[in-house]
Enzyme design. Structure first.
Site, PDB file in Angstrom:
ATOM      1  N   ASP A 110     113.467  15.852 133.056  1.00 37.92           N
ATOM      2  CA  ASP A 110     114.409  14.849 133.581  1.00 37.92           C
ATOM      3  C   ASP A 110     115.643  14.792 132.679  1.00 37.92           C
ATOM      4  O   ASP A 110     116.178  13.711 132.414  1.00 37.92           O
ATOM      5  CB  ASP A 110     113.746  13.470 133.667  1.00 37.92           C
ATOM      6  CG  ASP A 110     114.589  12.480 134.469  1.00 37.92           C
ATOM      7  OD1 ASP A 110     115.361  12.905 135.341  1.00 37.92           O
ATOM      8  OD2 ASP A 110     114.486  11.261 134.190  1.00 37.92           O
ATOM      9  N   ASP A 168     113.417   9.354 126.618  1.00 42.68           N
ATOM     10  CA  ASP A 168     112.717   9.237 127.898  1.00 42.68           C
ATOM     11  C   ASP A 168     111.874  10.485 128.175  1.00 42.68           C
ATOM     12  O   ASP A 168     112.159  11.274 129.083  1.00 42.68           O
ATOM     13  CB  ASP A 168     113.702   9.002 129.052  1.00 42.68           C
ATOM     14  CG  ASP A 168     114.340   7.623 128.966  1.00 42.68           C
ATOM     15  OD1 ASP A 168     113.756   6.734 128.321  1.00 42.68           O
ATOM     16  OD2 ASP A 168     115.416   7.435 129.550  1.00 42.68           O
TER      17      ASP A 168
END
Length: 267
Positions: A191, A207
């Site tokens: 991501d 993240d």
């Protein structure tokens, strides 16, 4: 009034554990965050002396909120996955092919607890091989504690908002991170974008909950997507490398454009 009473009760319970509430007004973003399950996890982390103060929010979102915190003299980030609003169905796409979490129960809480553990594990693998990520400190249920990346209680800016002198050099640094993540940590971020990279003198990857191991069936497609996102962003600011050459150099395999999800590389 009832909501204010609830906040006051929360403050009393937390402070009774010896935790200072810093910036109480901004902590009121806690609505729907500090539910019973979260409080239990928080109690356990406090009793282990891993949290001594809770401050205002660093970031807020549907999936998770991140709060500033302290552990004695150390600054920490307290990431809390929101059990009621997190998209646990989307999480299963990343968990399903991961052998580390093949026995996860399909309940909302079970998946979110596994996701928290997964992010801790992914951060640990990346940190151990020297990739700049938040140092993972501990986790319990839906709470993850990490070393705070920032100064004066303010987080480092996202890449998209950072002041950068040499975009080409930063681009090459991030490509190096991706390669080391793949070869040394045996992970694909899955991501990567200008929103999931912080910058202060150098880039930091954040993240990592969705990061997958190389044996995940969609790891090749996720790697290709990461490279495409990186090239999309940096093409505005500097010369970029050919996607095929990047992926082939990282993986040691021949690249081909995927025709359907899950494809992308062949030996």
């Amino acid at each position: 009034m009832a909501r204010e009473d609830e906040y006051e009760r929360f403050d009393r319970e937390i402070e009774a554990m010896g935790v200072r509430i810093k910036d109480a007004d901004s902590v009121k973003v806690r609505d729907d965050v500090f539910d019973e399950v979260t409080l239990i996890a928080l109690y356990k982390l406090v009793h282990k002396r891993l949290i001594s103060a809770i401050g205002g929010p660093i970031s807020t979102g549907k999936e998770a909120n991140v709060f500033y915190g302290e552990r004695d003299e150390d600054e920490i980030a307290i990431k809390i996955y929101r059990i009621q609003t997190a998209n646990f169905k989307a999480m299963t796409e990343y968990l399903a092919g991961d052998r580390r979490f093949s026995s996860v129960r399909g309940t909302r809480k079970g998946i979110i607890f596994a996701w928290t553990k997964k992010e801790y594990s992914n951060l640990a693998r990346a940190y151990e091989v020297g990739i700049p990520v938040p140092e993972p400190l501990a986790f319990d249920r839906n709470i993850l504690l990490m070393r705070f990346l920032g100064e004066d209680e303010l987080p480092y800016p996202q890449l998209r908002n950072a002041e950068i002198e040499d975009y080409g050099a930063v681009y090459r640094q991030i490509l190096d991170y991706i390669e080391r993540l793949y070869r040394d940590a045996r992970l694909v971020h899955a991501d990567l974008s200008e929103y999931n990279i912080l910058y202060h003198e150098k880039p930091y990857l954040i993240d990592m909950g969705q990061a997958v191991t190389l044996d995940h069936p969609r790891a090749p497609a996720f790697l290709i997507r990461d490279i495409k996102n990186l090239n999309r962003y940096f093409s505005r600011y500097c010369d970029i490398l050919d996607e095929q050459e990047i992926i082939s150099a990282i993986t040691g395999t021949e690249y081909r454009e995927p025709s359907r999800p899950g494809e992308g590389m062949q030996s």
